[in-house]
Design a protein around this motif. Structure first.
Motif, PDB file in Angstrom:
ATOM      1  N   THR A   1      11.503   9.036   0.584  1.00 51.95           N
ATOM      2  CA  THR A   1      10.512   8.671   1.817  1.00 51.95           C
ATOM      3  C   THR A   1      10.800   7.733   2.759  1.00 51.95           C
ATOM      4  OG1 THR A   1       9.230   9.233  -0.094  1.00 51.95           O
ATOM      5  CG2 THR A   1       8.034   8.001   2.192  1.00 51.95           C
TER       6      THR A   1
ATOM      7  N   HIS B   1     -13.223   7.407   9.604  1.00 50.63           N
ATOM      8  CA  HIS B   1     -12.096   7.401  10.554  1.00 50.63           C
ATOM      9  C   HIS B   1     -12.358   7.975  11.998  1.00 50.63           C
ATOM     10  CE1 HIS B   1      -9.018   8.355   6.987  1.00 50.63           C
ATOM     11  NE2 HIS B   1      -9.721   7.346   6.906  1.00 50.63           N
TER      12      HIS B   1
ATOM     13  N   SER C   1      -1.764   5.498  10.601  1.00 48.82           N
ATOM     14  CA  SER C   1      -1.428   4.182  10.498  1.00 48.82           C
ATOM     15  C   SER C   1      -0.609   3.473  11.626  1.00 48.82           C
ATOM     16  CB  SER C   1      -0.755   3.994   9.139  1.00 48.82           C
ATOM     17  OG  SER C   1      -0.329   2.884   8.989  1.00 48.82           O
ATOM     18  N   THR C   2       0.639   4.232  12.115  1.00 48.13           N
ATOM     19  CA  THR C   2       1.244   4.005  13.163  1.00 48.13           C
ATOM     20  C   THR C   2       0.556   3.746  14.481  1.00 48.13           C
ATOM     21  OG1 THR C   2       2.230   6.072  13.849  1.00 48.13           O
ATOM     22  CG2 THR C   2       3.496   4.877  12.263  1.00 48.13           C
TER      23      THR C   2
ATOM     24  N   GLN D   1      -2.734   9.729  -0.179  1.00 48.15           N
ATOM     25  CA  GLN D   1      -1.544  10.400   0.170  1.00 48.15           C
ATOM     26  C   GLN D   1      -0.142   9.741   0.442  1.00 48.15           C
ATOM     27  OE1 GLN D   1      -2.232  12.862   3.550  1.00 48.15           O
ATOM     28  NE2 GLN D   1      -0.430  14.460   3.173  1.00 48.15           N
ATOM     29  N   PHE D   2      -0.210   8.641   1.505  1.00 49.00           N
ATOM     30  CA  PHE D   2       0.867   8.070   1.872  1.00 49.00           C
ATOM     31  C   PHE D   2       0.981   6.577   1.393  1.00 49.00           C
ATOM     32  CE2 PHE D   2      -0.075  10.843   5.819  1.00 49.00           C
ATOM     33  CZ  PHE D   2       1.025  11.926   5.328  1.00 49.00           C
TER      34      PHE D   2
ATOM     35  N   ARG E   1       5.582   9.300   7.420  1.00 47.87           N
ATOM     36  CA  ARG E   1       4.712  10.655   7.924  1.00 47.87           C
ATOM     37  C   ARG E   1       3.130  10.145   8.245  1.00 47.87           C
ATOM     38  NH1 ARG E   1       5.755  13.486   2.315  1.00 47.87           N
ATOM     39  NH2 ARG E   1       5.434  11.182   1.767  1.00 47.87           N
ATOM     40  N   ASN E   2       3.167   8.699   7.916  1.00 45.59           N
ATOM     41  CA  ASN E   2       1.467   8.337   8.292  1.00 45.59           C
ATOM     42  C   ASN E   2       1.166   7.807   9.758  1.00 45.59           C
ATOM     43  OD1 ASN E   2      -1.065   7.236   7.849  1.00 45.59           O
ATOM     44  ND2 ASN E   2      -0.343   5.945   6.479  1.00 45.59           N
ATOM     45  N   THR E   3       0.880   8.921  10.567  1.00 42.97           N
ATOM     46  CA  THR E   3       0.781   8.981  12.055  1.00 42.97           C
ATOM     47  C   THR E   3      -0.588   8.170  12.158  1.00 42.97           C
ATOM     48  OG1 THR E   3      -0.146  10.951  11.989  1.00 42.97           O
ATOM     49  CG2 THR E   3       2.142  10.545  12.863  1.00 42.97           C
TER      50      THR E   3
ATOM     51  N   CYS F   1       4.691   1.470   6.959  1.00 44.34           N
ATOM     52  CA  CYS F   1       3.956   2.665   6.307  1.00 44.34           C
ATOM     53  C   CYS F   1       4.931   3.730   5.955  1.00 44.34           C
ATOM     54  CB  CYS F   1       2.684   3.106   7.316  1.00 44.34           C
ATOM     55  SG  CYS F   1       3.357   3.716   8.761  1.00 44.34           S
ATOM     56  N   ASP F   2       4.317   4.741   5.392  1.00 44.08           N
ATOM     57  CA  ASP F   2       5.096   5.913   5.102  1.00 44.08           C
ATOM     58  C   ASP F   2       5.429   6.745   6.630  1.00 44.08           C
ATOM     59  OD1 ASP F   2       5.588   8.972   4.656  1.00 44.08           O
ATOM     60  OD2 ASP F   2       5.013   8.518   2.578  1.00 44.08           O
TER      61      ASP F   2
ATOM     62  N   ASP G   1      -6.633  12.418  -0.161  1.00 44.32           N
ATOM     63  CA  ASP G   1      -6.232  12.354   1.166  1.00 44.32           C
ATOM     64  C   ASP G   1      -6.106  10.933   1.498  1.00 44.32           C
ATOM     65  OD1 ASP G   1      -9.136  11.891   0.803  1.00 44.32           O
ATOM     66  OD2 ASP G   1      -9.855  13.122   2.464  1.00 44.32           O
TER      67      ASP G   1
END
Ligand SMILES: CC(C)(COP(=O)(O)OP(=O)(O)OC[C@H]1O[C@@H](n2cnc3c(N)ncnc32)[C@H](O)[C@@H]1OP(=O)(O)O)[C@@H](O)C(=O)NCCC(=O)NCCS
Length: 190
Positions: free
Chosen positions: A170, A108, A144-145, A37-38, A140-142, A137-138, A34
């Motif tokens: 990606t 987190h 991180s955004t 993952q990104f 899909r990496n919300t 970032c990837d 986990d």
């Protein structure tokens, strides 16, 4: 050249160079699916983490373009290592860096990534005298955004399927902050 004085304390965190005895704690983070993952790399074995740690114990100074500062992030209340934060000197001529962060999932949702990355922005803008710092970032990496938005960074780009990561096309998202924007933000703070 960036050679900070360690440790660097924030309200709740202590940033310091990695040490050889961080192996178990780093393994507890980098061996998780986990967490990775990104990221460009997958969950690491103990040997792979040992190799990464051997590099990290030296990565606490930036001398030249391409150098990477990677600091261990500890909670000050428990002294537990909860992750790392980094700054990579991308270009000397263009005065640009990239920052990134990785935290153990148990920690987190407390604002620790933002709190530690703020230190990287301060070091980059105020000590390395950078013009621009980016975060990538990837797509899909919300998580991180959201951190980058909370840091005041601007969403600059969303590249659709611009790279193959772990065997699949990606998306990549780019955020950035300019030195002037950093200064304006600091002056608005209470
Ligand atoms: C990216 C990553 C570091 C983000 O971690 P995070 O805990 O979500 O981020 P922060 O530490 O800044 O915490 C933000 C959250 O804490 C909450 N929070 C709680 N107390 C807070 C406080 N005192 N101050 C600020 N935020 C606080 C915020 O509301 C926010 O919650 P939300 O996401 O529900 O809005 C984490 O998901 C991670 O390590 N992922 C795996 C590695 C990775 O992908 N890294 C990025 C590579 S580009």
């Amino acid at each position: 050249m960036l050679r900070p004085t360690y440790p660097i304390d924030t309200a709740r965190l202590r940033l310091r160079p990695f040490r050889p005895d961080d192996l178990d704690a780093l393994l507890g983070i980098q061996s998780r699916d986990d967490v990775t993952q990104f990221l460009y790399w997958g969950a690491r074995t103990r040997d792979a983490v040992q190799t990464a740690l051997s590099e990290r114990v030296r990565q606490n100074v930036i001398h030249r373009e391409g150098d990477k500062l990677i600091l261990a992030v500890e909670r000050r209340d428990t002294e537990v290592l909860i992750g790392d934060v980094n700054l990579v000197w991308l270009s000397r001529d263009n005065r640009q860096d990239e920052t990134g962060f990785v935290l153990h999932p148990d920690h987190h949702g407390n604002g620790f990534a933002r709190e530690s990355a703020e230190v990287m922005l301060r070091l980059g803008f105020e000590e390395l005298e950078l013009h621009r710092i980016i975060g990538r970032c990837d797509g899909r990496n919300t998580a991180s955004t959201k951190v980058m938005e909370k840091l005041g960074m601007r969403h600059e780009a969303h590249f659709r399927q611009n790279e193959i990561v772990k065997g699949e096309w990606t998306d990549e998202i780019v955020y950035a902050l300019l030195a002037d924007e950093w200064k304006a933000r600091q002056s608005r703070r209470p």
